[in-house]
Design an enzyme around this catalytic site. Sequence first.
Site, mmCIF file in Angstrom:
data_model
loop_
_atom_site.group_PDB
_atom_site.id
_atom_site.type_symbol
_atom_site.label_atom_id
_atom_site.label_comp_id
_atom_site.label_asym_id
_atom_site.label_seq_id
_atom_site.Cartn_x
_atom_site.Cartn_y
_atom_site.Cartn_z
ATOM 1 N N THR A 151 21.967 -38.182 -29.412
ATOM 2 C CA THR A 151 22.634 -36.895 -29.210
ATOM 3 C C THR A 151 21.352 -35.713 -29.196
ATOM 4 O O THR A 151 20.384 -35.701 -29.698
ATOM 5 C CB THR A 151 23.294 -36.356 -30.554
ATOM 6 O OG1 THR A 151 24.333 -37.491 -30.897
ATOM 7 C CG2 THR A 151 23.840 -35.190 -30.258
ATOM 8 N N GLY A 181 19.286 -39.148 -38.015
ATOM 9 C CA GLY A 181 19.178 -39.238 -39.519
ATOM 10 C C GLY A 181 17.886 -39.887 -39.591
ATOM 11 O O GLY A 181 17.599 -40.884 -39.080
ATOM 12 N N THR A 233 32.867 -36.922 -36.204
ATOM 13 C CA THR A 233 32.078 -36.435 -35.152
ATOM 14 C C THR A 233 31.297 -37.192 -34.253
ATOM 15 O O THR A 233 31.205 -37.318 -33.231
ATOM 16 C CB THR A 233 31.572 -35.092 -35.492
ATOM 17 O OG1 THR A 233 32.269 -34.257 -36.188
ATOM 18 C CG2 THR A 233 30.804 -34.440 -34.411
ATOM 19 N N GLU A 291 29.064 -40.580 -33.048
ATOM 20 C CA GLU A 291 29.470 -42.028 -32.591
ATOM 21 C C GLU A 291 30.626 -41.805 -31.763
ATOM 22 O O GLU A 291 31.498 -42.566 -31.525
ATOM 23 C CB GLU A 291 29.497 -43.120 -33.593
ATOM 24 C CG GLU A 291 28.364 -43.438 -34.053
ATOM 25 C CD GLU A 291 27.180 -43.874 -33.062
ATOM 26 O OE1 GLU A 291 27.348 -44.502 -32.052
ATOM 27 O OE2 GLU A 291 25.800 -43.259 -33.198
ATOM 28 N N ASP A 323 33.048 -38.249 -29.859
ATOM 29 C CA ASP A 323 34.176 -37.222 -30.419
ATOM 30 C C ASP A 323 35.454 -38.098 -30.246
ATOM 31 O O ASP A 323 35.745 -38.788 -29.574
ATOM 32 C CB ASP A 323 34.137 -36.154 -29.293
ATOM 33 C CG ASP A 323 35.314 -34.983 -29.716
ATOM 34 O OD1 ASP A 323 35.237 -34.306 -30.445
ATOM 35 O OD2 ASP A 323 36.343 -35.336 -29.031
#
Length: 499
Positions: free
Chosen positions: A177, A216, A467, A469, A471
């Site tokens: 992302t 993350g 949200t 992985e 929309d």
Amino acid sequence: MGPAPIPVREPKVVTHIVDERTRTLQKPSSAIITAIQADPKADLRRERSNASFASRELAALMVGGEANLVLREKIAAAVRADPVFSKKGKYFMERSELYRTTLEKYLALPKLAVSMGEKDPIAVGRIIRELIDEPGGLDLHLGMFIPTIQGQGDKEQQKHWMPMCTRLQIIGTYAQTELGHGTYIRGLETTATYDAEKEEFIVHSPTLTSTKWWPGGMGKTATHAVVMARLVTAGKDLGPHAFIVQIRRNEDHQTMPGVTAGDIGPKMGYNAVDNGFLRFDHVRVPRRAMLMKHSKVDPDGTYHPPPVAKAAYGTMVFVRSDIVMNAALYMKKAVTIAMRYNLVRRQSNPGGEKSNGSHGQKGLELQVIDYQHSQRSLFPVLARAFAFHCTSDYMRRMYFRYEKTSRVDGDYSALPELHATSSGLKAYCSWATKDAIELCRLCCGGQGFMALAGFGSTFGNYAPNATYEGDNNVLCLQTARYLLKVARAVAAAGRGKGG
């Protein structure tokens, strides 16, 4: 002269003494109240004893048999006995302390898993991770970095990277992302340009919106990342591909030359995870940094496409199956808290009629669970938790069947259905679970709003599933498109047979 010092006054100690006459006067009043009280623990014991099924058998069924249940109990006992896994004070911690203590748990996980002496320490580790019950800085290392190498790296790459991953000699994250693009992967702006002369890729972030955002473990933890970047070779843009890039030095954990990385700051929840940002300034990596199980780039820059256009979707499907599994776990947790509270909380209508037509004990207010509103709210959530558990198990087995046939036989024919199924389930289950957690909180009245009730952190940690992985609205459209495609194929086949 400066101001006169403020005199320090010792606090006055006030002694509260209750005389015998006061106690005697109060005793009858207290007896009126205590005569109509119930022991919450006794309420729980009674409800459990009244069950119409063998709870032990159900528990064993849910985990795949009595042997697995015994193993889980053994692991849970070991986790409780190890101080590093203690959750004491969790709801009173600042973000930095929550990050640190959660990371300590994850770092202690491998040692405990091996010490259990079981044949499959990885399976033991998954159970320990579930019992930690807090997303942490190693989540993407375990849940995406390693599966991506396993799913998209060739045998030589797996042999090189996997031992370092399992020993935690390196810690990985998954950088896809960007500030400017999330669900629309083809629009990613990070580039990996091949230099045939040096047999290297130049990884670069050409715009502000090409900044990787949200991975993350990126904030502080990770040393390496699987970076999704647009492969450019011989002047051709071949779309997003996966590259392993070192982002921090192993020696001192400082960022590598040309790499800018850091933490994006506090979030609504999920704060034990150090979500971060990442930028590249003409960073060179070897040709073999590109994961080449499906697509390949030769030393001279020749590109070999994957045998199936969406072969790399396998890892994404695995992660979505994990989200479906987490939906079951989080929903079970929330409904368990709410059901127990509704069983022990009593509210009005002493000795009144219950929803089943029977009457409560004389003088005792009814348990909240005896009201129709409580049952209409919680029983569907309880049923859905069981359904999601079974669905997640089926989804996971469906993925592993595909993984085996694609790896052994080169058969990718199940991928379209698997992708559509995982997309639809990810959307539905994450939406339903997010809403169910809030409903369970509401069913606990004011007490549900306490941090110690567990709903706040449960909701905050689960909500991102709706949200990341993909929309959910887009995923629903992908599933619908597949179903329409299948429907058209069936209709065309029917017409071909004269039907």
